[in-house]
Design a protein around this motif. Structure first.
Motif, PDB file in Angstrom:
ATOM      1  N   UNK A 182       5.179  -7.662 -10.455  1.00  0.00           N
ATOM      2  CA  UNK A 182       5.241  -6.198 -10.453  1.00  0.00           C
ATOM      3  C   UNK A 182       6.671  -5.695 -10.598  1.00  0.00           C
ATOM      4  N   UNK A 183       7.615  -6.453 -10.048  1.00  0.00           N
ATOM      5  CA  UNK A 183       9.023  -6.067 -10.139  1.00  0.00           C
ATOM      6  C   UNK A 183       9.658  -6.492 -11.460  1.00  0.00           C
ATOM      7  N   UNK A 192       0.824 -14.082  -3.075  1.00  0.00           N
ATOM      8  CA  UNK A 192       1.246 -12.705  -2.843  1.00  0.00           C
ATOM      9  C   UNK A 192       2.651 -12.469  -3.394  1.00  0.00           C
ATOM     10  N   UNK A 193       3.553 -13.430  -3.156  1.00  0.00           N
ATOM     11  CA  UNK A 193       4.921 -13.301  -3.653  1.00  0.00           C
ATOM     12  C   UNK A 193       4.949 -13.285  -5.174  1.00  0.00           C
ATOM     13  N   UNK A 233       0.830  -1.203   0.000  1.00  0.00           N
ATOM     14  CA  UNK A 233       0.000   0.000   0.000  1.00  0.00           C
ATOM     15  C   UNK A 233       0.866   1.255   0.000  1.00  0.00           C
ATOM     16  N   UNK A 234       2.059   1.141   0.576  1.00  0.00           N
ATOM     17  CA  UNK A 234       3.006   2.265   0.604  1.00  0.00           C
ATOM     18  C   UNK A 234       3.931   2.255  -0.607  1.00  0.00           C
ATOM     19  N   UNK A 235       3.650   1.339  -1.563  1.00  0.00           N
ATOM     20  CA  UNK A 235       4.435   1.190  -2.796  1.00  0.00           C
ATOM     21  C   UNK A 235       5.886   0.787  -2.516  1.00  0.00           C
ATOM     22  N   UNK A 236       6.101   0.085  -1.425  1.00  0.00           N
ATOM     23  CA  UNK A 236       7.423  -0.439  -1.080  1.00  0.00           C
ATOM     24  C   UNK A 236       7.473  -1.907  -1.500  1.00  0.00           C
ATOM     25  N   UNK A 237       7.524  -2.110  -2.810  1.00  0.00           N
ATOM     26  CA  UNK A 237       7.352  -3.450  -3.367  1.00  0.00           C
ATOM     27  C   UNK A 237       8.547  -4.347  -3.051  1.00  0.00           C
ATOM     28  N   UNK A 238       9.757  -3.811  -3.167  1.00  0.00           N
ATOM     29  CA  UNK A 238      10.954  -4.614  -2.890  1.00  0.00           C
ATOM     30  C   UNK A 238      10.985  -5.076  -1.438  1.00  0.00           C
ATOM     31  N   UNK A 239      10.603  -4.181  -0.519  1.00  0.00           N
ATOM     32  CA  UNK A 239      10.573  -4.554   0.901  1.00  0.00           C
ATOM     33  C   UNK A 239       9.525  -5.637   1.155  1.00  0.00           C
ATOM     34  N   UNK A 240       8.396  -5.553   0.443  1.00  0.00           N
ATOM     35  CA  UNK A 240       7.358  -6.575   0.592  1.00  0.00           C
ATOM     36  C   UNK A 240       7.880  -7.932   0.135  1.00  0.00           C
TER      37      UNK A 240
END
Length: 465
Positions: free
Chosen positions: A384-385, A377-378, A350-357
């Motif tokens: 997306x990445x 989810x992964x 939601x915070x657009x921190x895709x790499x951290x997710x």
């Protein structure tokens, strides 16, 4: 080992898709043992004390059905109480004069396409449909019985015919609905609503808007009166009941704090209770405890924990886990570590921190946990990445567990991106075989663009609607 005696706690469980109610009696259980034999995870259910049964009854709500087995911890008995059927968003309350529970309205299995305008009475063992009117179908309204009026008062929610919030005050007396032509609190939903028999007042709290502090109104049967109260961090989604021991209205917020209303002021009486919205809250006068069950958690989760409040302290009695919604009709039970990772990843996304997710998900999956929801989810995160090969690997792991049609569709998207055309078509056909297939999606999905020039694509479209 924490133990509790709950001789008077009965759960009535409305099974999704099957209009049969089960009664489950918990006599004695430890926290660990009870995990294997709990009612369904559910939210926006009802917790109503039934004097004849000398028990709290839990039924309805948005539910996930679990297969339950009989053992020496729980005693199970099923009542063939064919009646209202599977529904949610209804209102229910005890008629204190007759000792019967009334249920009105709500949604059936098809939600907005299955609005209900019927009224049912439960006597502790059987349901009976009664003729009431005139009133349109309603959902997400609240209903409370007022002793001094000898009638149920219905307020808030949505008129299913007009599609608009209903701001009318309704009385249900002697099985006849009557609208009152009086000004009231205005349109709102997910309110708290309870009756104070000592003061002969109905109390409505909150539900106006998510971004506005809750307001408090009282109704004496003739007029509504707003009472100024401080902001206690509650907006909507909270639960209310009446405590005969305290002679006060109890308000439990989504933040786990519990307050009482004595007619003059709000006072916090406990914290550290169950979190989330839509939990069922009821008072057991036989044991002088307030009980709470289920509710919505974060990120499409539904809970199945039973809590009790006594002596100003909340205690978790039993817990059948947090359930994650992984698709429209699919849920997965998760352990604490899985649920924490799932929620943390969703927050980062939601915070657009895709790499951290991605890092959070990889870390928990490396522990050996086999989780359909986490692999899904992964896979989406890695797509997306632009890491399509890694995403495909995640979906390949997923379909080894317990796949649904949409999982094969997402796997096919990845195969198409890495030019594994044959595997992509095999996955798409498996998606169709498992109930997922949309001609519009297949024709417009960007990830499937490379497949549309293949002669097999036309034949694929003939298999879907």
């Amino acid at each position: 080992m924490f133990q509790t005696i709950l001789k008077s706690l009965i759960f009535i469980i409305g099974l999704i898709g099957f209009p049969v109610l089960e009664i489950v009696v918990q006599e004695k259980a430890t926290l660990d043992q009870a995990n294997t034999a709990m009612p369904d995870a559910r939210a926006r259910a009802h917790f109503i004390y039934h004097p004849a049964s000398k028990a709290l009854l839990l039924f309805d709500g948005y539910a996930i059905h679990l297969d339950s087995t009989q053992n020496d911890v729980w005693k199970w008995a099923q009542i063939k109480a064919f009646g209202p059927g599977s529904r949610s968003g209804n209102a229910a309350a005890l008629h204190t004069k007759t000792g019967q529970i009334y249920l009105f309205g709500g949604w059936g299995e098809n939600f907005l396409k299955d609005n209900k305008d019927d009224t049912w009475i439960f006597n502790g063992s059987t349901w009976e449909k009664v003729n009431t009117g005139p009133i349109d179908a309603h959902d997400h309204h609240k209903m409370v019985f007022a002793d001094h009026l000898g009638a149920f008062v219905i307020y808030s929610g949505r008129n299913a015919i007009s599609g608009q919030p209903d701001s009318l005050t309704w009385l249900l007396k002697e099985n006849v609905f009557t609208p009152l032509s009086i000004p009231g609190p205005g349109p709102r939903g997910n309110v708290g609503f309870a009756y104070d028999p000592g003061r002969k007042k109905l109390v409505l709290f909150g539900g106006k808007r998510y971004d506005q502090p809750a307001d408090l109104w009282e109704f004496d049967g003739k007029i509504w009166k707003q009472i100024e109260v401080p902001d206690i961090g509650v907006t909507t989604g909270h639960a209310m009941t009446y405590s005969e021991e305290l002679h006060m209205i109890i308000i439990h917020g989504t933040n786990g704090e519990t307050w009482n209303w004595n007619g003059k002021s709000l006072s916090k009486i406990a914290s550290g209770g169950p979190l989330g919205s839509g939990l069922a809250l009821g008072y057991d006068p036989a044991r002088k405890v307030i009980a709470a069950y289920g509710g919505f958690g974060e990120h499409n989760t539904i809970k199945s924990a039973l809590w009790e409040l006594k002596g100003g302290e909340w205690k978790k009695i039993s817990d059948n886990g947090t359930w994650i919604q992984t698709s429209l009709n699919s849920y997965e039970r998760m352990g604490d570590a899985e649920a924490e990772a799932f929620n943390q990843a969703n927050t980062l996304l939601a915070e657009k921190k895709i790499t951290q997710a991605e890092t959070v998900l990889l870390k928990v999956l490396k522990t050996g946990i086999k989780s359909r929801a986490l692999y899904a989810q992964l896979g989406q995160v890695q797509y997306q990445l632009g890491k399509y090969e890694a995403g495909v690997h995640a979906y390949e792991k997923l379909v080894e567990i317990k796949p649904i049609g949409h999982d094969f569709y997402d796997l096919a998207r990845g195969y198409a991106r890495i030019n594994e055309t044959d595997k992509a078509f095999i996955a798409l056909y498996k998606a169709i075989e498992n109930g997922y297939g949309s001609k519009e999606h297949f024709q417009k999905e960007n990830d499937l663009a490379s497949l549309r020039t293949d002669n097999r694509f036309k034949g694929l479209l003939e298999k879907v609607k």
